[in-house]
Design an enzyme around this catalytic site. Structure first.
Site, mmCIF file in Angstrom:
data_model
loop_
_atom_site.group_PDB
_atom_site.id
_atom_site.type_symbol
_atom_site.label_atom_id
_atom_site.label_comp_id
_atom_site.label_asym_id
_atom_site.label_seq_id
_atom_site.Cartn_x
_atom_site.Cartn_y
_atom_site.Cartn_z
ATOM 1 N N GLU A 1 71.091 82.316 95.340
ATOM 2 C CA GLU A 1 70.806 83.756 95.214
ATOM 3 C C GLU A 1 69.413 84.090 95.733
ATOM 4 O O GLU A 1 68.564 84.595 94.997
ATOM 5 C CB GLU A 1 70.990 84.198 93.762
ATOM 6 C CG GLU A 1 72.422 84.017 93.274
ATOM 7 C CD GLU A 1 72.675 84.538 91.880
ATOM 8 O OE1 GLU A 1 71.721 84.638 91.092
ATOM 9 O OE2 GLU A 1 73.842 84.836 91.560
ATOM 10 N N GLU B 1 80.188 81.063 92.333
ATOM 11 C CA GLU B 1 79.949 81.477 90.948
ATOM 12 C C GLU B 1 80.830 82.680 90.668
ATOM 13 O O GLU B 1 80.844 83.629 91.449
ATOM 14 C CB GLU B 1 78.495 81.892 90.704
ATOM 15 C CG GLU B 1 77.525 80.762 90.660
ATOM 16 C CD GLU B 1 76.125 81.196 90.249
ATOM 17 O OE1 GLU B 1 76.008 82.168 89.466
ATOM 18 O OE2 GLU B 1 75.159 80.578 90.713
HETATM 19 C C1 BG6 Z 1 73.724 83.648 88.542
HETATM 20 C C2 BG6 Z 1 72.871 82.418 88.505
HETATM 21 O O1 BG6 Z 1 72.971 84.708 88.906
HETATM 22 O O2 BG6 Z 1 74.322 84.071 87.361
HETATM 23 C C3 BG6 Z 1 73.201 81.437 87.405
HETATM 24 O O3 BG6 Z 1 72.880 81.763 89.747
HETATM 25 C C4 BG6 Z 1 73.476 82.215 86.137
HETATM 26 O O4 BG6 Z 1 72.162 80.511 87.291
HETATM 27 C C5 BG6 Z 1 74.670 83.131 86.365
HETATM 28 O O5 BG6 Z 1 73.645 81.427 85.009
HETATM 29 C C6 BG6 Z 1 75.102 83.910 85.149
HETATM 30 O O6 BG6 Z 1 74.025 84.608 84.614
HETATM 31 P P1 BG6 Z 1 73.597 84.457 83.098
HETATM 32 O O7 BG6 Z 1 72.308 85.161 83.021
HETATM 33 O O8 BG6 Z 1 74.676 85.101 82.324
HETATM 34 O O9 BG6 Z 1 73.476 83.002 82.839
#
Ligand code: BG6
Length: 486
Positions: free
Chosen positions: A192, A386
């Protein structure tokens, strides 16, 4: 071109985690402190105000660095993946994972980022991990920088603001390419990369109060430029050192719709989306988009381009685009429009969508739209690295029933299938936090994404026992049927 009906043969199904949120073992085997190790859990966090709960200043960093306990720094504990990776990989293999996205903690290999020689124990850990994955037929997708640079580089240079960090990163990456050349084919450079604007410390080690007064934006863009150059340099090295390797960029796909058809809403939305595409544009096309350069000029931001920077970026572009997708947002010219949080953003609420407990708007159609947009724009293979929903899970008689998670995934997989059928070349899918890990933004453990429950609460109480959720069995079937059984 994929002419399949449905997921292509060999589609890489799997999951993703990041070292700093999973490994724990923050101070063993020679590891140095990373920026993640000073992230502090703040109880009763205001979820709407991500800027506040992710904010950082020199004093807080200093205090956290001096604190030797992990009580308020859950990323130091993670889920102890460092010691339990065999057990966890066995569970992933049981689900049928074809791939697993992990990251390499830079400060395990170079504890301060500037040592002459790498830390052998750190290198060995990842070699063991990748060997075990190989044994289980799980293809690694490895991120070099996922919110975990050595803290020392942040304190000494204000992170990526200083050009010298490029050399440190290239050195670290080269060591990894050489050591794991026989084990890892797919690499991502910066997780990101666009998030540098939203949380500059986590992404690039920048402590805002260490920037020249009034020059924060300028310095953030300069740091971003250094990351673009570094990304191109390591892409070059990777291609040279590992024959047949594939390198991808990784962006946060923040698809935004106009709140209404008022042309002002449409214009604001267009600008938002152009900005969101800028980061992959640079890494795929190898140039800064002209409109972005003009925008920076209008804002008085001057990037210091050194000789050859632009040539390097032009010559060493990425092979594929990977991205995270959790939610979508809308944009509006109405300053009073109701807002809701998303992935470290605060967007205008969309009345057609439901949200998670954390306010993130669930939008499978938005994933299809994103896939079509990205493939049309870049014409290179895509990976979703993701995706998922953070939710509170409850144990009932030793079981975890999570129909909400299954419903989320099911709708997103259908959307992926539709996009593939319409011609999108999607080659991999790794759900986020395939096993519960510490949240990046809130440092909570209770914001769970996994198919596997980990017995630990926000303050570190629990046995760390792993328990399969209902979604575990469901995902196993999805993989077994290559996405036919949804
Ligand atoms: C992404 C990141 O933005 O979102 C991860 O690359 C992160 O590291 C994921 O864990 C989910 O976000 P969060 O804040 O709910 O953990």
């Amino acid at each position: 071109m994929n002419m399949n009906n449905g997921f292509p043969k060999g589609f890489m199904w799997g999951g993703a985690i990041a070292a700093n949120q999973a490994e724990g073992a923050w101070n063993v085997d020679g590891k140095g402190l990373s920026v993640a190790d000073v992230a502090t859990y703040k109880p009763n966090v205001d979820l709407k105000n991500y800027a506040k709960h992710m904010s950082i200043d020199s004093e807080t960093v200093q205090r956290a660095a001096e604190d030797t306990s992990d009580k308020w720094h859950p990323k130091r504990r993670g889920i102890d993946f460092y010691h339990r990776y065999k057990e966890d990989l066995a569970l992933f293999a049981e689900m049928g994972f074809k791939t697993l996205r992990v990251s390499i903690a830079w400060s395990r290999i170079f504890p301060t980022g500037e040592e002459a020689d790498p830390n052998e124990k750190g290198l060995q850990f990842y070699e063991d991990l990748f060997n075990e994955m190989k044994r289980l037929n799980i293809e690694p997708i490895v991120t070099l920088s996922h919110y975990e640079m050595p803290l020392s580089l942040s304190l000494k240079y204000n992170g990526w603001v200083d050009r010298r960090v490029i050399d440190d990163f290239v050195r670290f990456s080269k060591v990894c390419f050489k050591r794991y050349s026989h084990l890892v084919k797919y690499w991502l450079t910066f997780n990101e990369i666009d998030s540098i604007h939203r949380h500059p410390f986590t992404t690039a080690g920048i402590i805002p109060d260490q920037c020249e007064e009034g020059k924060e934006e300028q310095e953030i863009y300069q740091a971003l430029h250094h990351q673009f150059v570094a990304s191109a340099l390591v892409t070059k090295d990777c291609h040279e050192i590992i024959k047949g390797s594939q390198v991808g960029c990784m962006i946060t796909k923040l698809t935004t719709y106009p709140r209404t058809c008022d042309p002002l809403d449409v214009e604001l939305t267009l600008k938002k989306n152009l900005e969101n595409n800028f980061y992959a544009d640079v890494q795929v096309f190898g140039t800064y988009p002209k409109l972005i350069l003009r925008d920076l000029e209008l804002r008085g931001i001057n990037i210091d381009f050194k000789e050859n920077d632009l040539e390097i970026m032009k010559e060493h572009t990425v092979d594929f685009v990977s991205f995270s997708y959790y939610m979508s947002m809308t944009e509006s010219g109405d300053k009073n429009a109701e807002r809701t949080p998303g992935n470290t953003v605060l967007g205008v609420k969309n009345p057609y969508l439901k949200s998670t407990d954390w306010g993130w708007q669930i939008d499978p159609k938005g994933l299809k739209i994103s896939l079509i947009e990205l493939y049309d724009r870049y014409n290179v293979p895509l990976m979703i690295v993701e995706n998922g929903m953070g939710a509170k899970d409850e144990i009932q008689n030793g079981e975890i029933h999570d129909p909400y998670r299954i419903a989320y995934f099911k709708s997103h997989f259908k959307a992926m299938k539709e996009a593939i059928n319409e011609g999108v070349d999607l080659i991999a899918y790794t759900s986020w936090g395939a096993i519960d890990i510490v949240s990046a933004s809130t440092s909570q453990m209770s914001k769970r994404y996994g198919f596997i429950y980990v017995d630990q609460d926000d303050e570190g109480n629990g046995t760390m026992e792993r328990i399969k959720k209902d979604s575990f069995y469901w995902y196993k079937e999805v993989i077994e049927s290559n996405g036919e059984n949804l």
